[in-house]
Motif scaffolding. Structure first.
Motif, short mmCIF file in Angstrom:
data_model
loop_
_atom_site.label_atom_id
_atom_site.label_comp_id
_atom_site.label_asym_id
_atom_site.label_seq_id
_atom_site.Cartn_x
_atom_site.Cartn_y
_atom_site.Cartn_z
N ALA A 87 0.80 -0.99 0.03
CA ALA A 87 -0.05 0.13 0.02
C ALA A 87 0.96 1.23 0.07
N GLN A 88 2.07 1.10 0.64
CA GLN A 88 2.76 2.30 0.63
C GLN A 88 3.47 2.69 -0.73
N ILE A 89 3.80 1.72 -1.63
CA ILE A 89 4.52 1.97 -2.74
C ILE A 89 3.18 2.02 -3.74
N ALA A 90 2.01 1.79 -3.54
CA ALA A 90 1.08 1.93 -4.54
C ALA A 90 0.86 3.45 -5.38
N SER A 91 0.91 3.51 -6.60
CA SER A 91 1.04 4.76 -7.30
C SER A 91 0.02 4.87 -8.23
N THR A 92 -0.47 4.03 -8.73
CA THR A 92 -1.76 4.06 -9.70
C THR A 92 -3.12 3.66 -8.98
N GLN A 93 -3.93 4.08 -9.71
CA GLN A 93 -5.32 3.65 -9.35
C GLN A 93 -5.51 2.03 -9.41
N THR A 94 -5.00 1.70 -10.39
CA THR A 94 -4.89 -0.18 -10.18
C THR A 94 -4.34 -0.60 -9.04
N ASP A 95 -3.05 -0.17 -8.76
CA ASP A 95 -2.35 -0.69 -7.38
C ASP A 95 -3.12 -0.13 -6.18
N ILE A 96 -3.95 0.97 -6.23
CA ILE A 96 -4.62 1.11 -4.96
C ILE A 96 -5.94 0.17 -5.04
N LEU A 97 -6.54 -0.18 -6.05
CA LEU A 97 -7.78 -0.88 -6.02
C LEU A 97 -7.04 -2.66 -5.62
N SER A 127 -4.66 -3.20 -3.73
CA SER A 127 -4.49 -3.08 -2.47
C SER A 127 -5.49 -3.28 -1.53
N LEU A 128 -6.39 -2.47 -2.14
CA LEU A 128 -7.85 -2.73 -1.19
C LEU A 128 -8.59 -4.17 -1.31
N ARG A 129 -8.54 -4.50 -2.46
CA ARG A 129 -8.91 -6.21 -2.55
C ARG A 129 -8.16 -7.06 -1.78
N LEU A 130 -6.81 -7.17 -1.62
CA LEU A 130 -6.43 -7.85 -1.03
C LEU A 130 -6.24 -7.46 0.56
N GLN A 131 -6.72 -6.35 1.10
CA GLN A 131 -6.88 -5.84 2.31
C GLN A 131 -8.27 -6.52 2.85
N ILE A 132 -9.36 -6.43 1.95
CA ILE A 132 -10.58 -7.14 2.31
C ILE A 132 -10.41 -8.54 2.49
N MET A 133 -9.62 -9.30 1.47
CA MET A 133 -9.40 -10.89 1.83
C MET A 133 -8.57 -11.18 3.13
N THR A 134 -7.61 -10.00 3.47
CA THR A 134 -7.10 -10.51 4.54
C THR A 134 -7.83 -10.14 5.82
N GLY A 135 -8.74 -9.24 5.72
CA GLY A 135 -9.72 -8.91 6.57
C GLY A 135 -10.63 -10.16 6.95
N GLY A 136 -11.06 -11.02 5.94
CA GLY A 136 -11.83 -12.18 6.18
C GLY A 136 -10.81 -13.26 6.80
N ILE A 137 -9.54 -13.27 6.67
CA ILE A 137 -8.61 -14.17 7.32
C ILE A 137 -8.50 -13.96 8.78
N ILE A 138 -8.43 -12.65 9.05
CA ILE A 138 -8.39 -12.05 10.47
C ILE A 138 -9.65 -12.40 11.24
N ILE A 139 -10.89 -11.91 10.46
CA ILE A 139 -12.13 -12.55 11.48
C ILE A 139 -12.14 -13.81 11.36
N LEU A 140 -11.72 -14.77 10.64
CA LEU A 140 -11.82 -16.28 11.08
C LEU A 140 -11.00 -16.68 12.17
N PHE A 141 -9.84 -15.80 12.27
CA PHE A 141 -8.89 -15.96 13.34
C PHE A 141 -9.43 -15.70 14.82
#
Length: 102
Positions: free
Chosen positions: A50-60, A62-76
């Motif tokens: 997320a810190q190196i994301a510079s384009t809109q595609t990179d940001i999107l 990053s957001l998708r991956l954060q949502i998936m990670t959020g699912g892992i964290i909720i299961l945990f």
């Protein structure tokens, strides 16, 4: 964690309490550890990405991956609640046997 469950279960067996169900939580602890490790690694990598994301595609991405990670964290977190609840139940059984004089 597994050692705590096993030792407490052994103490309860010595005191004559054998209850299946929540006392078998040790089989789920490996899932708990995998989710914790995976969540920590994913959060670290996503933070760097997320810190190196510079384009809109990179940001999107990053957001998708954060949502998936959020699912892992909720299961945990759900599994953490189950582990704590089950161990708390085992502790209450130990306290009851101490009060009743074994």
């Amino acid at each position: 964690m597994k050692e705590i469950f096993i030792e407490t279960k052994n103490i309860l067996k010595i005191r004559g309490i054998e209850s299946e169900g929540s006392l078998n939580m040790t089989r789920y602890l490996w899932i708990w550890w995998i989710l914790w490790i995976t969540g920590q690694i994913a959060a670290y990598l996503l933070n760097n990405y997320a810190q190196i994301a510079s384009t809109q595609t990179d940001i999107l991405t990053s957001l998708r991956l954060q949502i998936m990670t959020g699912g892992i964290i909720i299961l945990f977190e759900v599994l953490t609640i189950m582990v704590i609840r089950d161990y708390s139940y085992m502790e209450s059984l130990m306290k009851k046997t101490e009060i009743s004089g074994k």
